[in-house]
Design an enzyme around this catalytic site. Structure first.
Site, PDB file in Angstrom:
ATOM      1  N   CYS A  10       0.831  -1.201   0.000  1.00  0.00           N
ATOM      2  CA  CYS A  10       0.000   0.000   0.000  1.00  0.00           C
ATOM      3  C   CYS A  10       0.867   1.252   0.000  1.00  0.00           C
ATOM      4  CB  CYS A  10      -0.940   0.000   1.207  1.00  0.00           C
ATOM      5  SG  CYS A  10      -0.086   0.050   2.789  1.00  0.00           S
ATOM      6  N   CYS A  22      13.927 -10.434   4.277  1.00  0.00           N
ATOM      7  CA  CYS A  22      14.026  -9.974   2.885  1.00  0.00           C
ATOM      8  C   CYS A  22      14.082  -8.453   2.762  1.00  0.00           C
ATOM      9  CB  CYS A  22      12.859 -10.522   2.068  1.00  0.00           C
ATOM     10  SG  CYS A  22      11.250  -9.903   2.611  1.00  0.00           S
ATOM     11  N   HIS A  38       2.349 -10.574   4.997  1.00  0.00           N
ATOM     12  CA  HIS A  38       3.608 -10.997   4.387  1.00  0.00           C
ATOM     13  C   HIS A  38       4.131 -12.253   5.077  1.00  0.00           C
ATOM     14  CE1 HIS A  38       7.649 -10.837   2.722  1.00  0.00           C
ATOM     15  NE2 HIS A  38       8.147 -10.766   3.955  1.00  0.00           N
ATOM     16  N   CYS A 146       0.240   1.481  23.432  1.00  0.00           N
ATOM     17  CA  CYS A 146      -0.805   2.474  23.188  1.00  0.00           C
ATOM     18  C   CYS A 146      -1.535   2.838  24.478  1.00  0.00           C
ATOM     19  CB  CYS A 146      -1.787   1.961  22.137  1.00  0.00           C
ATOM     20  SG  CYS A 146      -2.504   0.343  22.509  1.00  0.00           S
ATOM     21  N   HIS A 449      -6.873  -1.762  21.065  1.00  0.00           N
ATOM     22  CA  HIS A 449      -6.025  -0.589  20.866  1.00  0.00           C
ATOM     23  C   HIS A 449      -6.613   0.595  21.627  1.00  0.00           C
ATOM     24  CE1 HIS A 449      -3.105   1.945  18.914  1.00  0.00           C
ATOM     25  NE2 HIS A 449      -4.021   2.669  18.307  1.00  0.00           N
TER      26      HIS A 449
END
EC number: 3.4.19.12
Length: 498
Positions: A10, A22, A38, A146, A449
């Site tokens: 994105c 990687c 990923h 947070c 969160h």
């Protein structure tokens, strides 16, 4: 790794994480979750590939936050604090820091040019017909921190409390070879020369200075690890529990004095705080009790002989139950009955209650445990009224969240009817205006969160870790509040009431 590529999937520049296998960069789970995807894609079993290729794909488990440099393992589902034998993780950190420093230098030159360019006007906000720049600074997430960031941003917008700490003299705890050096703290570090007051002061000073780069509260978090063992590690924690621990430890350290200067002495010199303060918790008064401290009267009556027992308890915040009849109502727009209001929660807290069989009162006249009633009155209101809505409740096996929307006022919260002696208070002395709100997003206390809304110089801001955005009152009142900070209104204020 010579340089970091742009986000692989994105275009978002929020919460970038780099794969240590990687070097591809993806966004975090609170943006679009491409870093986790990923890892998951790399675990798909391959049937037509060699064994070495399979092993290579299975290694995409560890990634690093490009902002805080914390390391996370998706396979363990936890943050990693140790390094390899060759210190490769530290080398990646140093490389990222060099990139950040280079980018900061380039950004500084770019901003200098913008100041000379008329296009700077487009970067400013229109406020009441005049222009003003966004001066709020975000806080980096150091790994599920947070909960801490939301509390720190809220406290930084309580002006009287924040100004006291910012005006304290600076204390240099590190000297010699460690002076000015950036450190990466782990659980094994044994430095006892720490001060919560000092690191809290530094953090507050770093906020609201107009920096576009988020501040990393790693030094404060390290002190938290040292003096608050409950918060060691990188697990999600309860914001209210952290706030209580933070205020309690600030209070204790201020009582003891620091750097040869008694904080209580400094407080006594501040007549605006000490003149009307009579609430002391665990000894002498400090700025914590002067601003957040109130007093409750706990009144218990024996139902057998009528004996009345009264006890005065100091408090820094009030924890309010959401009445059971509202607990199935999840949103403001549902039509299954009336909306729960903050007044309903306050009334439930102060209403007369008959204690059940598990809470029998030891009556000194009857000489045994008897059925009784209990009622709370507020004997003294604080300058800042902190209200905690009890959204988490234990069941037989887990802790559930009460996701009910609770309507709360932005201005004119009237606390007079909850006072023990309301006739002794002035017409405007019991009115409070909202300063900050902490919100928990998600379903459980160990997950989800935290973000915060706070008002600063007449404008509302939304604090989401590193990201700070300007918002409006309509958005704030729709939030499902977890902790509300109300500031005592000055006598000149208006007449809006809850």
């Amino acid at each position: 790794m010579q340089s970091l590529p742009h986000l692989a999937v994105c275009r978002s520049n929020k919460s970038p994480w780099v794969c240590l296998t990687c070097s591809s960069v993806h966004c975090g789970r609170y943006v679009n979750g491409h870093a986790k995807k990923h890892y998951e894609d790399a675990q798909v079993p391959l049937t037509n590939h060699k064994k070495s290729e399979k092993q290579d794909r299975a290694q995409h488990t560890v990634c690093m936050d490009c902002s805080s440099y914390s390391t996370y393992c998706y396979r363990c589902d936890d943050f990693v604090v140790n390094d390899t034998k060759l210190g490769l993780v530290q080398k990646v950190r140093e490389h990222l820091q060099n990139l950040e420093n280079s980018a900061f230098t380039a950004d500084r030159h770019r901003k200098r040019k913008l100041l000379e360019n008329s296009t700077l006007n487009s970067k400013l906000l229109k406020v009441n017909g005049s222009t003003a720049a966004i001066c709020a600074t975000g806080l980096r997430n150091l790994g599920n921190t947070c909960f801490m960031n939301a509390i720190l941003q809220s406290l930084s917008n309580i002006e009287q409390f924040c100004c006291y700490f910012k005006e304290l003299p600076a204390v240099e705890l590190r000297n010699g070879k460690t002076a000015g050096r950036r450190t990466y703290h782990t659980r094994s570090q044994g430095d006892n020369n720490v001060s919560l007051v000092e690191e809290f002061r530094k953090t507050l000073c770093a906020l609201w200075q107009g920096s576009q780069t988020a501040f990393s509260p790693e030094s404060l978090f390290y002190v938290v690890w040292k003096i608050m063992p409950n918060f060691r590690g990188y697990q999600q924690q309860d914001a209210h529990e952290f706030m209580r621990y933070l205020l309690d430890h600030l209070h204790l350290e201020l009582q003891g004095g620091f750097n040869g200067v008694s904080r209580s002495t400094i407080l006594q010199e501040n007549s605006a705080l000490s003149a009307s303060n009579k609430c002391c918790i665990n000894g002498a008064s400090t700025v914590v009790t002067a601003i957040f401290g109130g007093i409750l009267q706990n009144e218990v009556n024996c139902l057998i002989c009528g004996t009345e027992s009264r006890k005065f308890d100091p408090f820094l915040d009030l924890s309010l139950d959401i009445p059971s009849q509202f607990r199935s109502k999840r949103s403001k727009n549902q039509e299954n009955g009336p909306v729960c209001s903050l007044r309903d929660c306050l009334r439930s807290f102060t209403d007369l209650e008959e204690l059940d069989e598990t809470e029998l009162y030891m009556c000194h006249k009857c000489k045994k445990k008897q059925k009784s009633t209990k009622k709370f009155w507020i004997q003294k209101l604080p300058k800042v009224l902190c209200l905690h809505l009890k959204r988490f409740h234990w069941t037989a096996y887990l802790r559930n969240k009460v996701d009910t929307y609770v309507e709360f006022p932005l201005r004119g919260l009237d606390m007079k009817c909850y006072l023990l002696e309301p006739e002794n208070s002035g017409p405007d002395s019991c009115l409070y205006d909202l300063a900050a709100v902490v919100v928990h997003h998600g379903s459980g206390v160990g997950s989800g969160h935290y973000t915060a809304y706070a008002t600063h110089e007449g404008r509302w801001f939304h604090f989401n870790d590193s990201t700070v955005t300007l918002t409006d009152e309509e958005t704030v009142v729709k939030a499902k509040a977890y902790i509300l900070f109300y500031v005592e209104r000055q006598a000149k204020a208006g007449s809006d009431k809850l």
